[in-house]
Design a protein around this motif. Sequence first.
Motif, PDB file in Angstrom:
ATOM      1  N   ILE A 102      -1.498  11.909  -9.367  1.00 59.32           N
ATOM      2  CA  ILE A 102      -2.471  12.969  -9.103  1.00 59.32           C
ATOM      3  C   ILE A 102      -1.812  14.338  -9.191  1.00 59.32           C
ATOM      4  O   ILE A 102      -2.391  15.297  -9.716  1.00 59.32           O
ATOM      5  CB  ILE A 102      -3.130  12.762  -7.721  1.00 59.32           C
ATOM      6  N   THR A 103      -0.589  14.430  -8.667  1.00 58.87           N
ATOM      7  CA  THR A 103       0.140  15.711  -8.713  1.00 58.87           C
ATOM      8  C   THR A 103       0.390  16.146 -10.152  1.00 58.87           C
ATOM      9  O   THR A 103       0.127  17.300 -10.530  1.00 58.87           O
ATOM     10  CB  THR A 103       1.482  15.594  -7.971  1.00 58.87           C
ATOM     11  N   ILE A 104       0.906  15.225 -10.973  1.00 53.28           N
ATOM     12  CA  ILE A 104       1.209  15.544 -12.376  1.00 53.28           C
ATOM     13  C   ILE A 104      -0.060  15.917 -13.141  1.00 53.28           C
ATOM     14  O   ILE A 104      -0.098  16.918 -13.875  1.00 53.28           O
ATOM     15  CB  ILE A 104       1.916  14.349 -13.059  1.00 53.28           C
ATOM     16  N   ILE A 105      -1.109  15.130 -12.971  1.00 53.11           N
ATOM     17  CA  ILE A 105      -2.358  15.392 -13.688  1.00 53.11           C
ATOM     18  C   ILE A 105      -2.983  16.703 -13.221  1.00 53.11           C
ATOM     19  O   ILE A 105      -3.551  17.455 -14.030  1.00 53.11           O
ATOM     20  CB  ILE A 105      -3.345  14.221 -13.496  1.00 53.11           C
ATOM     21  N   SER A 106      -2.892  16.989 -11.918  1.00 50.59           N
ATOM     22  CA  SER A 106      -3.444  18.244 -11.395  1.00 50.59           C
ATOM     23  C   SER A 106      -2.753  19.444 -12.012  1.00 50.59           C
ATOM     24  O   SER A 106      -3.405  20.444 -12.367  1.00 50.59           O
ATOM     25  CB  SER A 106      -3.296  18.290  -9.870  1.00 50.59           C
ATOM     26  N   ALA A 142      -8.979  10.918 -16.041  1.00 53.89           N
ATOM     27  CA  ALA A 142      -7.755  10.187 -15.688  1.00 53.89           C
ATOM     28  C   ALA A 142      -7.394  10.404 -14.217  1.00 53.89           C
ATOM     29  O   ALA A 142      -6.914   9.489 -13.539  1.00 53.89           O
ATOM     30  CB  ALA A 142      -6.605  10.642 -16.585  1.00 53.89           C
ATOM     31  N   LEU A 143      -7.629  11.607 -13.720  1.00 54.20           N
ATOM     32  CA  LEU A 143      -7.365  11.903 -12.310  1.00 54.20           C
ATOM     33  C   LEU A 143      -8.186  10.995 -11.397  1.00 54.20           C
ATOM     34  O   LEU A 143      -7.690  10.479 -10.393  1.00 54.20           O
ATOM     35  CB  LEU A 143      -7.692  13.373 -12.026  1.00 54.20           C
ATOM     36  N   GLY A 144      -9.452  10.802 -11.773  1.00 57.70           N
ATOM     37  CA  GLY A 144     -10.328   9.951 -10.967  1.00 57.70           C
ATOM     38  C   GLY A 144      -9.801   8.541 -10.823  1.00 57.70           C
ATOM     39  O   GLY A 144     -10.026   7.882  -9.792  1.00 57.70           O
ATOM     40  N   PHE A 145      -9.080   8.069 -11.818  1.00 56.32           N
ATOM     41  CA  PHE A 145      -8.553   6.700 -11.793  1.00 56.32           C
ATOM     42  C   PHE A 145      -7.608   6.482 -10.621  1.00 56.32           C
ATOM     43  O   PHE A 145      -7.465   5.366 -10.126  1.00 56.32           O
ATOM     44  CB  PHE A 145      -7.823   6.425 -13.117  1.00 56.32           C
ATOM     45  N   PHE A 146      -6.942   7.552 -10.153  1.00 55.55           N
ATOM     46  CA  PHE A 146      -5.977   7.425  -9.048  1.00 55.55           C
ATOM     47  C   PHE A 146      -6.567   7.860  -7.701  1.00 55.55           C
ATOM     48  O   PHE A 146      -5.919   7.683  -6.670  1.00 55.55           O
ATOM     49  CB  PHE A 146      -4.729   8.253  -9.355  1.00 55.55           C
ATOM     50  N   VAL A 147      -7.768   8.422  -7.727  1.00 54.47           N
ATOM     51  CA  VAL A 147      -8.416   8.836  -6.478  1.00 54.47           C
ATOM     52  C   VAL A 147      -8.838   7.623  -5.664  1.00 54.47           C
ATOM     53  O   VAL A 147      -8.598   7.553  -4.451  1.00 54.47           O
ATOM     54  CB  VAL A 147      -9.636   9.739  -6.774  1.00 54.47           C
ATOM     55  N   GLY A 148      -9.482   6.658  -6.326  1.00 55.71           N
ATOM     56  CA  GLY A 148      -9.911   5.443  -5.625  1.00 55.71           C
ATOM     57  C   GLY A 148      -8.754   4.669  -5.014  1.00 55.71           C
ATOM     58  O   GLY A 148      -8.801   4.294  -3.828  1.00 55.71           O
ATOM     59  N   PRO A 149      -7.682   4.404  -5.767  1.00 55.60           N
ATOM     60  CA  PRO A 149      -6.546   3.650  -5.219  1.00 55.60           C
ATOM     61  C   PRO A 149      -5.912   4.292  -4.000  1.00 55.60           C
ATOM     62  O   PRO A 149      -5.515   3.592  -3.064  1.00 55.60           O
ATOM     63  CB  PRO A 149      -5.567   3.614  -6.396  1.00 55.60           C
ATOM     64  N   ILE A 150      -5.792   5.622  -3.986  1.00 56.51           N
ATOM     65  CA  ILE A 150      -5.138   6.273  -2.843  1.00 56.51           C
ATOM     66  C   ILE A 150      -5.989   6.128  -1.584  1.00 56.51           C
ATOM     67  O   ILE A 150      -5.477   5.971  -0.470  1.00 56.51           O
ATOM     68  CB  ILE A 150      -4.837   7.754  -3.148  1.00 56.51           C
ATOM     69  N   GLN A 151      -7.312   6.137  -1.726  1.00 52.32           N
ATOM     70  CA  GLN A 151      -8.193   5.953  -0.579  1.00 52.32           C
ATOM     71  C   GLN A 151      -8.167   4.503  -0.098  1.00 52.32           C
ATOM     72  O   GLN A 151      -8.098   4.226   1.098  1.00 52.32           O
ATOM     73  CB  GLN A 151      -9.624   6.372  -0.958  1.00 52.32           C
ATOM     74  N   SER A 152      -8.207   3.588  -1.050  1.00 54.23           N
ATOM     75  CA  SER A 152      -8.179   2.168  -0.710  1.00 54.23           C
ATOM     76  C   SER A 152      -6.856   1.770  -0.074  1.00 54.23           C
ATOM     77  O   SER A 152      -6.821   1.096   0.961  1.00 54.23           O
ATOM     78  CB  SER A 152      -8.418   1.339  -1.982  1.00 54.23           C
ATOM     79  N   PRO A 209       0.804  -1.227   0.000  1.00 58.72           N
ATOM     80  CA  PRO A 209       0.000   0.000   0.000  1.00 58.72           C
ATOM     81  C   PRO A 209       0.832   1.271   0.000  1.00 58.72           C
ATOM     82  O   PRO A 209       0.426   2.284  -0.572  1.00 58.72           O
ATOM     83  CB  PRO A 209      -0.816  -0.125   1.294  1.00 58.72           C
ATOM     84  N   ARG A 210       2.025   1.255   0.638  1.00 61.02           N
ATOM     85  CA  ARG A 210       2.858   2.459   0.687  1.00 61.02           C
ATOM     86  C   ARG A 210       3.250   2.879  -0.722  1.00 61.02           C
ATOM     87  O   ARG A 210       3.144   4.057  -1.096  1.00 61.02           O
ATOM     88  CB  ARG A 210       4.098   2.192   1.536  1.00 61.02           C
ATOM     89  N   ARG A 211       3.730   1.941  -1.524  1.00 58.72           N
ATOM     90  CA  ARG A 211       4.138   2.265  -2.890  1.00 58.72           C
ATOM     91  C   ARG A 211       2.932   2.637  -3.749  1.00 58.72           C
ATOM     92  O   ARG A 211       3.039   3.507  -4.629  1.00 58.72           O
ATOM     93  CB  ARG A 211       4.883   1.088  -3.504  1.00 58.72           C
ATOM     94  N   THR A 212       1.790   1.997  -3.480  1.00 60.55           N
ATOM     95  CA  THR A 212       0.578   2.329  -4.225  1.00 60.55           C
ATOM     96  C   THR A 212       0.172   3.775  -3.956  1.00 60.55           C
ATOM     97  O   THR A 212      -0.214   4.509  -4.875  1.00 60.55           O
ATOM     98  CB  THR A 212      -0.574   1.386  -3.835  1.00 60.55           C
ATOM     99  N   ILE A 213       0.277   4.196  -2.697  1.00 55.17           N
ATOM    100  CA  ILE A 213      -0.037   5.577  -2.337  1.00 55.17           C
ATOM    101  C   ILE A 213       0.919   6.532  -3.029  1.00 55.17           C
ATOM    102  O   ILE A 213       0.510   7.567  -3.577  1.00 55.17           O
ATOM    103  CB  ILE A 213       0.025   5.769  -0.810  1.00 55.17           C
ATOM    104  N   MET A 214       2.211   6.209  -3.017  1.00 55.94           N
ATOM    105  CA  MET A 214       3.209   7.087  -3.631  1.00 55.94           C
ATOM    106  C   MET A 214       2.994   7.218  -5.127  1.00 55.94           C
ATOM    107  O   MET A 214       3.097   8.321  -5.695  1.00 55.94           O
ATOM    108  CB  MET A 214       4.613   6.554  -3.326  1.00 55.94           C
ATOM    109  N   ILE A 215       2.681   6.107  -5.803  1.00 52.23           N
ATOM    110  CA  ILE A 215       2.412   6.147  -7.244  1.00 52.23           C
ATOM    111  C   ILE A 215       1.157   6.977  -7.529  1.00 52.23           C
ATOM    112  O   ILE A 215       1.131   7.809  -8.447  1.00 52.23           O
ATOM    113  CB  ILE A 215       2.246   4.720  -7.806  1.00 52.23           C
ATOM    114  N   SER A 216       0.123   6.776  -6.718  1.00 56.32           N
ATOM    115  CA  SER A 216      -1.128   7.506  -6.904  1.00 56.32           C
ATOM    116  C   SER A 216      -0.940   8.998  -6.661  1.00 56.32           C
ATOM    117  O   SER A 216      -1.438   9.832  -7.425  1.00 56.32           O
ATOM    118  CB  SER A 216      -2.209   6.947  -5.962  1.00 56.32           C
ATOM    119  N   LEU A 217      -0.205   9.343  -5.595  1.00 56.03           N
ATOM    120  CA  LEU A 217       0.052  10.753  -5.293  1.00 56.03           C
ATOM    121  C   LEU A 217       0.858  11.424  -6.405  1.00 56.03           C
ATOM    122  O   LEU A 217       0.567  12.561  -6.798  1.00 56.03           O
ATOM    123  CB  LEU A 217       0.796  10.884  -3.964  1.00 56.03           C
ATOM    124  N   SER A 218       1.864  10.712  -6.898  1.00 52.25           N
ATOM    125  CA  SER A 218       2.685  11.259  -7.993  1.00 52.25           C
ATOM    126  C   SER A 218       1.822  11.508  -9.228  1.00 52.25           C
ATOM    127  O   SER A 218       1.917  12.562  -9.875  1.00 52.25           O
ATOM    128  CB  SER A 218       3.820  10.291  -8.343  1.00 52.25           C
TER     129      SER A 218
END
Length: 312
Positions: A208-212, A230-240, A197-206
């Motif tokens: 989201i930052t780029i897309i934002s 495309a941003l929405g695709f990483f919102v769910g994973p970071i919460q999960s 989950p730690r790496r999943t969060i880091m990938i999702s945050l990265s």
Amino acid sequence: IICIVLVGLANFSFEMSMVIYNSMLAKIAPKAELGWWSGMGWSLGYFGGLSSLGIILILFINPETPPLDLDPKRYEHIRISGPFVALWFLFFSIPLFIWFRGDEKKPPNINYHVKNIFVQLTHALNHIKKKPDIWRFLLGRMIYIDGLNTLLSIGGIYAAGTFNFSFKDILIFGIAINISAGIGSSLAGKIDDLIGPRRTIMISLSSITIISIILIVIKSEFYFWIFGIALGFFVGPIQSASRVLMAKLATKKMQTQMFGFYAFTGKVTAFLGPAILTTITLLFESQRAGMITIIPFFLIGFYFIWKMRDNH
């Protein structure tokens, strides 16, 4: 006043139930599949929310003559969404109440826990102090979830002000993002189990930052739709993945207490992101300038997660 009180009680009850709900993850899911179970839970939650919204739109809002003698002039066709959602919650809670047995132990001594609530709180705080990864995660999540919530709550206003989205456009855009987030959650579950989950969060945050940043810079409505979805695709994973990481960091005996702090850190600074964004927007008279203030929340949150040990 009565309506405000009822909404407050409903929200309080929901947040309290989410603490228990999240703490159940480690009890019902195999340790090696926490990511998959959490991802599917978030995914079904997104699609469940969309389903209820779709039913409300079709049955009550869209018809010229709403059913049940609802008066559109008094907005009863919209206000019915409250009782409808209440029944939705009740109906889909039934399987949990019927089939989930929980721990085969004697009921807890409620009086004892109420009397010793501050002792338990102090014990939980001392536990967090001794576990650097826990407080780093809670602090990091407090920051990046504030940025994420600000982005999601202000996104519609930004779309309307910068790209002239109508109310219908915003509604469709929101539905598209929720579908994307649901798909992302279901797919990320297995990835979470593979890389943690730690790496999943880091990938999702990265991501989201780029897309934002792209969403702030671009001026094309077409690409705003593309990158917004495309941003929405990483919102769910970071919460999960955040929920999974908390479940792994907390001991079995302290799952509920830790998820209590988890819920607290997700709300305590909820005002900060919108306040900073609004201030900068008014100061520079630019929505784009205001949206830039969200980026540091993701970067600072990423830093705290990055500082954690690489075994989660």
